[in-house]
Scaffold this motif. Structure first.
Motif, mmCIF file in Angstrom:
data_model
loop_
_atom_site.group_PDB
_atom_site.id
_atom_site.type_symbol
_atom_site.label_atom_id
_atom_site.label_comp_id
_atom_site.label_asym_id
_atom_site.label_seq_id
_atom_site.Cartn_x
_atom_site.Cartn_y
_atom_site.Cartn_z
ATOM 1 N N TYR A 1 4.075 -5.505 3.209
ATOM 2 C CA TYR A 1 3.344 -5.060 4.947
ATOM 3 C C TYR A 1 2.774 -3.661 4.471
ATOM 4 N N ASP A 2 2.968 -3.183 3.157
ATOM 5 C CA ASP A 2 2.085 -1.379 3.949
ATOM 6 C C ASP A 2 0.326 -1.850 2.798
ATOM 7 N N SER A 3 1.020 -2.706 2.224
ATOM 8 C CA SER A 3 -0.972 -3.352 1.497
ATOM 9 C C SER A 3 -1.819 -3.985 1.700
ATOM 10 N N LEU A 4 -1.621 -5.029 2.771
ATOM 11 C CA LEU A 4 -1.385 -6.319 3.192
ATOM 12 C C LEU A 4 -1.621 -7.390 2.402
ATOM 13 N N CYS A 5 -0.696 -7.071 0.842
ATOM 14 C CA CYS A 5 -1.373 -7.980 0.184
ATOM 15 C C CYS A 5 -0.588 -9.732 -0.087
ATOM 16 N N ARG A 6 -1.363 -10.429 -1.497
ATOM 17 C CA ARG A 6 -1.668 -11.786 -0.153
ATOM 18 C C ARG A 6 -0.349 -12.343 -1.220
ATOM 19 N N ARG A 7 0.227 -12.996 -1.802
ATOM 20 C CA ARG A 7 1.104 -13.232 -2.221
ATOM 21 C C ARG A 7 1.436 -13.103 -4.643
ATOM 22 N N SER A 8 -0.051 -14.064 -4.649
ATOM 23 C CA SER A 8 -0.415 -13.928 -5.690
ATOM 24 C C SER A 8 -0.900 -12.120 -5.964
ATOM 25 N N GLU A 9 -0.579 -11.349 -5.594
ATOM 26 C CA GLU A 9 -1.474 -10.118 -5.733
ATOM 27 C C GLU A 9 -0.221 -9.568 -6.313
ATOM 28 N N LEU A 10 0.952 -9.906 -5.144
ATOM 29 C CA LEU A 10 1.903 -8.963 -5.222
ATOM 30 C C LEU A 10 2.878 -9.302 -6.700
ATOM 31 N N VAL A 11 3.099 -10.120 -7.082
ATOM 32 C CA VAL A 11 3.337 -10.540 -8.235
ATOM 33 C C VAL A 11 2.753 -10.550 -9.260
ATOM 34 N N HIS B 1 -0.007 0.459 -11.787
ATOM 35 C CA HIS B 1 -0.380 0.217 -10.938
ATOM 36 C C HIS B 1 -0.452 0.772 -9.610
ATOM 37 N N VAL B 2 0.803 1.676 -9.582
ATOM 38 C CA VAL B 2 1.973 2.054 -8.342
ATOM 39 C C VAL B 2 1.263 3.756 -8.874
ATOM 40 N N GLU B 3 0.723 4.487 -8.220
ATOM 41 C CA GLU B 3 0.299 5.526 -8.405
ATOM 42 C C GLU B 3 1.810 6.469 -6.982
ATOM 43 N N LEU B 4 2.004 7.300 -7.931
ATOM 44 C CA LEU B 4 2.421 8.276 -6.601
ATOM 45 C C LEU B 4 1.824 9.799 -6.033
ATOM 46 N N MET B 5 1.813 9.821 -4.717
ATOM 47 C CA MET B 5 0.693 11.072 -4.220
ATOM 48 C C MET B 5 1.512 12.808 -3.671
ATOM 49 N N SER B 6 0.598 13.480 -4.523
ATOM 50 C CA SER B 6 1.740 14.540 -3.657
ATOM 51 C C SER B 6 2.659 15.188 -2.223
ATOM 52 N N ASP B 7 1.942 13.886 -1.558
ATOM 53 C CA ASP B 7 3.125 13.913 -0.230
ATOM 54 C C ASP B 7 3.606 13.147 0.250
ATOM 55 N N GLY B 8 4.091 11.812 -1.038
ATOM 56 C CA GLY B 8 5.194 11.244 -0.539
ATOM 57 C C GLY B 8 4.924 9.609 -0.646
ATOM 58 N N LEU C 1 -5.410 -2.986 -7.394
ATOM 59 C CA LEU C 1 -5.027 -4.058 -7.227
ATOM 60 C C LEU C 1 -6.298 -4.510 -8.772
ATOM 61 N N PRO C 2 -5.522 -5.324 -9.617
ATOM 62 C CA PRO C 2 -6.761 -5.760 -10.874
ATOM 63 C C PRO C 2 -8.235 -6.504 -10.500
ATOM 64 N N ARG C 3 -6.968 -7.422 -9.696
ATOM 65 C CA ARG C 3 -8.135 -8.264 -8.295
ATOM 66 C C ARG C 3 -7.280 -9.209 -7.934
ATOM 67 N N SER C 4 -8.554 -10.517 -7.040
ATOM 68 C CA SER C 4 -7.583 -10.608 -6.200
ATOM 69 C C SER C 4 -8.097 -12.010 -5.975
ATOM 70 N N LYS C 5 -7.554 -12.931 -4.555
ATOM 71 C CA LYS C 5 -7.980 -14.189 -4.566
ATOM 72 C C LYS C 5 -9.764 -13.420 -3.736
ATOM 73 N N THR C 6 -10.364 -13.311 -3.123
ATOM 74 C CA THR C 6 -11.594 -12.960 -3.155
ATOM 75 C C THR C 6 -12.813 -11.932 -4.050
ATOM 76 N N GLY D 1 -12.397 -8.272 -10.240
ATOM 77 C CA GLY D 1 -12.101 -7.222 -9.942
ATOM 78 C C GLY D 1 -12.916 -7.013 -9.941
ATOM 79 N N GLN D 2 -14.020 -6.860 -9.187
ATOM 80 C CA GLN D 2 -15.663 -5.670 -9.468
ATOM 81 C C GLN D 2 -15.322 -4.980 -7.713
ATOM 82 N N GLY D 3 -14.203 -5.535 -7.222
ATOM 83 C CA GLY D 3 -14.636 -4.670 -5.495
ATOM 84 C C GLY D 3 -14.795 -3.712 -4.925
ATOM 85 N N ALA D 4 -15.188 -3.270 -4.300
ATOM 86 C CA ALA D 4 -14.789 -2.021 -4.210
ATOM 87 C C ALA D 4 -13.304 -1.080 -3.805
#
Length: 209
Positions: free
Chosen positions: A70-80, A86-93, A99-104, A108-111
């Motif tokens: 829900y938070d990331s708006l990821c496609r199922r292929s991106e989730l699995v 790939h997950v990083e915890l920030m100081s505020d919690g 995402l190394p790559r996605s459907k579009t 893996g060159q997207g901004a």
């Protein structure tokens, strides 16, 4: 019809004939097309599903998966395809999911390859990872009987998990797919007055369609 002609009889596909195309266009103009929009898992539905999920290892994984989706708006292929690294915890919690790559963006060159994860989602992720004991590699793993884990969760399984969670929360699951969280989050963003350009950017959509 197409399959039987091509695979069974070795004949040309008659559905590609121009006469068939024109006939279908006339039919669609006259009768319209029925949409196939899946149910959007909006914030209220997501919260109900999270509340109904048990405290087992599978339940903790499902909560983390749904929250991240829900938070990331990821496609199922991106989730699995996500790894723990790939997950990083920030100081505020809060956190980010890379995402190394996605459907579009297959190369893996997207901004926009980092997705935001809210503090409550990071808490669900931390609880799942602590219970599962894995600190690297595939983030969301299949959980079998007795808590046995495999190395990968399939894209098709994501939809089944969402349907099971919905059923447990008293939500009709038939219209739910692996992309229902993308739909629901986009609907919530529209309701909150967020512009289409920002929604397209955050969800990795290339066209308004």
């Amino acid at each position: 019809i197409s399959h039987l002609h091509r695979a069974a009889a070795g004949l040309a596909n008659p559905c590609n004939d121009e006469l068939v195309r024109l006939a279908l266009r006339r039919m669609h103009r006259a009768k319209g097309r029925r949409g196939n929009q899946k149910l959007g898992l909006t914030r209220d539905l997501v919260d109900r599903m999270l509340a109904a999920s048990p405290g087992t290892l599978k339940g903790l994984r499902d909560r983390a998966l749904l929250s991240v989706a829900y938070d990331s708006l990821c496609r199922r292929s991106e989730l699995v395809a996500a790894d723990v690294e790939h997950v990083e915890l920030m100081s505020d919690g809060s956190g980010t999911l890379f995402l190394p790559r996605s459907k579009t963006d297959q190369e893996g060159q997207g901004a926009y390859r980092y997705r935001y994860l809210a503090p409550d989602t990071m808490r669900h992720l931390s609880a799942y990872l602590e219970a599962s004991g894995h600190k690297e590699g595939v983030l969301f793993r299949a959980v079998g009987r007795g808590g046995r884990r495999s190395e990968c969760l399939s894209g098709e399984t994501v939809a089944r998990i969402f349907k099971q969670m919905a059923r447990a929360a008293g939500i009709e699951p038939s219209g739910i797919s692996g992309h229902s969280t993308r739909i629901g989050k986009a609907q919530d963003c529209v309701a909150a007055g967020i512009g289409i350009a920002a929604i397209m950017r955050d969800g990795g959509w290339k066209t308004e369609a």
